[in-house]
Design a protein around this motif. Structure first.
Motif, PDB file in Angstrom:
ATOM      1  N   PRO A 292       0.753  -1.197  -0.026  1.00 54.75           N
ATOM      2  CA  PRO A 292      -0.095  -0.200   0.028  1.00 54.75           C
ATOM      3  C   PRO A 292       0.783   1.278  -0.001  1.00 54.75           C
ATOM      4  N   TRP A 293       1.941   1.379   0.478  1.00 55.04           N
ATOM      5  CA  TRP A 293       2.790   2.289   0.731  1.00 55.04           C
ATOM      6  C   TRP A 293       3.571   2.928  -0.860  1.00 55.04           C
ATOM      7  N   GLY A 294       3.803   1.890  -1.431  1.00 58.17           N
ATOM      8  CA  GLY A 294       4.577   2.146  -2.770  1.00 58.17           C
ATOM      9  C   GLY A 294       3.542   3.052  -3.816  1.00 58.17           C
ATOM     10  N   GLY A 295       2.225   2.662  -3.907  1.00 59.77           N
ATOM     11  CA  GLY A 295       1.356   3.719  -4.674  1.00 59.77           C
ATOM     12  C   GLY A 295       1.125   5.052  -3.886  1.00 59.77           C
ATOM     13  N   ALA A 296       1.222   5.095  -2.431  1.00 61.12           N
ATOM     14  CA  ALA A 296       1.006   6.297  -1.657  1.00 61.12           C
ATOM     15  C   ALA A 296       2.070   7.127  -1.920  1.00 61.12           C
ATOM     16  N   VAL A 297       3.363   6.700  -2.120  1.00 64.07           N
ATOM     17  CA  VAL A 297       4.314   7.647  -2.443  1.00 64.07           C
ATOM     18  C   VAL A 297       4.288   8.308  -3.644  1.00 64.07           C
ATOM     19  N   LEU A 298       3.683   7.633  -4.837  1.00 70.58           N
ATOM     20  CA  LEU A 298       3.874   8.095  -6.132  1.00 70.58           C
ATOM     21  C   LEU A 298       2.793   9.219  -5.876  1.00 70.58           C
ATOM     22  N   PHE A 299       1.677   9.122  -5.378  1.00 69.03           N
ATOM     23  CA  PHE A 299       0.563  10.304  -5.464  1.00 69.03           C
ATOM     24  C   PHE A 299       1.105  11.727  -5.006  1.00 69.03           C
ATOM     25  N   PRO A 300       1.789  11.680  -4.159  1.00 70.87           N
ATOM     26  CA  PRO A 300       2.450  13.213  -3.573  1.00 70.87           C
ATOM     27  C   PRO A 300       3.393  13.724  -4.970  1.00 70.87           C
ATOM     28  N   GLY A 301       4.218  12.481  -5.377  1.00 71.94           N
ATOM     29  CA  GLY A 301       5.025  12.653  -6.591  1.00 71.94           C
ATOM     30  C   GLY A 301       4.367  13.297  -7.709  1.00 71.94           C
ATOM     31  N   VAL A 302       3.120  12.756  -8.097  1.00 71.66           N
ATOM     32  CA  VAL A 302       2.558  13.136  -9.177  1.00 71.66           C
ATOM     33  C   VAL A 302       1.974  14.654  -8.892  1.00 71.66           C
ATOM     34  N   VAL A 303       1.576  15.057  -7.894  1.00 67.96           N
ATOM     35  CA  VAL A 303       1.118  16.439  -7.470  1.00 67.96           C
ATOM     36  C   VAL A 303       2.115  17.375  -7.491  1.00 67.96           C
ATOM     37  N   LEU A 304       3.174  17.129  -6.945  1.00 70.13           N
ATOM     38  CA  LEU A 304       4.540  17.778  -7.068  1.00 70.13           C
ATOM     39  C   LEU A 304       5.073  17.945  -8.645  1.00 70.13           C
ATOM     40  N   LEU A 305       4.839  17.040  -9.436  1.00 74.56           N
ATOM     41  CA  LEU A 305       5.201  17.019 -10.879  1.00 74.56           C
ATOM     42  C   LEU A 305       4.250  17.798 -11.535  1.00 74.56           C
ATOM     43  N   ALA A 306       3.051  17.953 -11.315  1.00 72.01           N
ATOM     44  CA  ALA A 306       2.071  18.780 -11.852  1.00 72.01           C
ATOM     45  C   ALA A 306       2.261  20.297 -11.421  1.00 72.01           C
ATOM     46  N   LEU A 307       2.673  20.462 -10.176  1.00 72.74           N
ATOM     47  CA  LEU A 307       2.778  21.738  -9.542  1.00 72.74           C
ATOM     48  C   LEU A 307       4.111  22.394 -10.231  1.00 72.74           C
ATOM     49  N   MET A 308       5.104  21.489 -10.425  1.00 74.06           N
ATOM     50  CA  MET A 308       6.366  21.886 -11.065  1.00 74.06           C
ATOM     51  C   MET A 308       5.932  22.247 -12.863  1.00 74.06           C
ATOM     52  N   ALA A 309       5.409  21.383 -13.491  1.00 72.43           N
ATOM     53  CA  ALA A 309       5.024  21.819 -14.770  1.00 72.43           C
ATOM     54  C   ALA A 309       4.318  23.075 -14.656  1.00 72.43           C
ATOM     55  N   PHE A 310       3.156  23.220 -14.085  1.00 71.30           N
ATOM     56  CA  PHE A 310       2.605  24.541 -13.855  1.00 71.30           C
ATOM     57  C   PHE A 310       3.244  25.641 -13.643  1.00 71.30           C
ATOM     58  N   THR A 311       4.184  25.597 -12.793  1.00 69.36           N
ATOM     59  CA  THR A 311       4.881  26.984 -12.494  1.00 69.36           C
ATOM     60  C   THR A 311       6.095  27.098 -13.284  1.00 69.36           C
ATOM     61  N   TYR A 312       6.556  25.935 -14.243  1.00 70.40           N
ATOM     62  CA  TYR A 312       7.538  26.132 -15.096  1.00 70.40           C
ATOM     63  C   TYR A 312       6.722  26.774 -16.329  1.00 70.40           C
ATOM     64  N   VAL A 313       5.582  26.421 -16.698  1.00 69.57           N
ATOM     65  CA  VAL A 313       4.756  26.970 -17.806  1.00 69.57           C
ATOM     66  C   VAL A 313       4.540  28.365 -17.589  1.00 69.57           C
ATOM     67  N   PHE A 314       3.984  28.734 -16.427  1.00 71.03           N
ATOM     68  CA  PHE A 314       3.443  29.977 -16.142  1.00 71.03           C
ATOM     69  C   PHE A 314       4.524  31.011 -15.575  1.00 71.03           C
TER      70      PHE A 314
END
Length: 158
Positions: free
Chosen positions: A53-75
Motif C-alpha cells: 500500500p505504501w508504494g502507490g502512496a508515495v507516488l501520489f504526492p510525486g504526481v502532485v509535485l510534478l503537476a505543480l512543477m509543470a504548472f510553475t514552469y509553464v507560467f
C-alpha cells in the motif's frame, strides 16, 4: 529598405533568438528544477521497495509535485518556446534510457541479493543523471550559440 538595414534587422532577430534560447535553458535547466526532478525521480524509483500500500502512496504526492512543477514552469518561464519534434524525440529517448537503466540495475542488484535493489538503482541512476546534466546544458548552450552564428563553421548567414 536598404540591404544594410535588412541585414541589421536579421542580425537583431538572430540576437533575440539567442537571448530567448539562453533564457529558456537557464530557467528550464536551473538547479532548482534539476534537483526537484531528481528528488521526484528518486522517490518514484525507491517506492518500488516499499510494501504494497505504501508504494502507490508515495507516488501520489510525486504526481502532485510534478503537476505543480509543470504548472510553475509553464507560467513563470521568462520565455515560452514550444519544443520541436527533435526535442520531443530526445526527451522520449532519454526517458526510455533512464527507465531501462533503472530496471536493468534493479534486476542486477536483486539477483545479487541486495536487500533494497530499487533504492540503490535509483541512487545510481539519479546520480548519473545529475552528473550528465551540466555537460548537456553546456552542449545545448553551444547549439543555441551556433544557431546564431549560422552553423558549425562560425560564418554568419547573409
Amino acid at each position: 529598405m536598404k540591404p544594410d538595414d535588412a541585414l541589421a534587422a536579421l542580425d537583431d532577430i538572430r540576437k533575440r533568438q539567442e537571448q530567448s534560447g539562453m533564457a529558456e535553458l537557464e530557467y528550464g535547466l536551473s538547479r532548482f528544477y534539476l534537483l526537484l526532478a531528481a528528488v521526484l525521480l528518486f522517490a518514484a524509483f525507491a517506492s518500488y521497495d516499499l510494501p504494497n500500500p505504501w508504494g502507490g502512496a508515495v507516488l501520489f504526492p510525486g504526481v502532485v509535485l510534478l503537476a505543480l512543477m509543470a504548472f510553475t514552469y509553464v507560467f513563470r518561464a521568462p520565455v515560452r518556446g514550444r519544443p520541436g519534434t527533435a526535442a520531443w524525440l530526445v526527451a522520449v529517448v532519454c526517458g526510455l534510457v533512464v527507465v531501462g537503466a533503472f530496471r536493468g540495475l534493479a534486476a542486477a542488484f536483486g539477483a545479487g541479493g541486495v536487500p533494497v535493489p530499487h533504492l540503490i538503482a535509483g541512487v545510481v541512476v539519479v546520480g548519473a543523471c545529475l552528473l550528465v546534466a551540466p555537460p548537456a546544458r553546456r552542449a545545448a548552450e553551444a547549439r543555441v550559440r551556433r544557431r546564431r552564428s549560422g552553423g558549425a563553421d562560425g560564418q554568419r548567414l547573409r
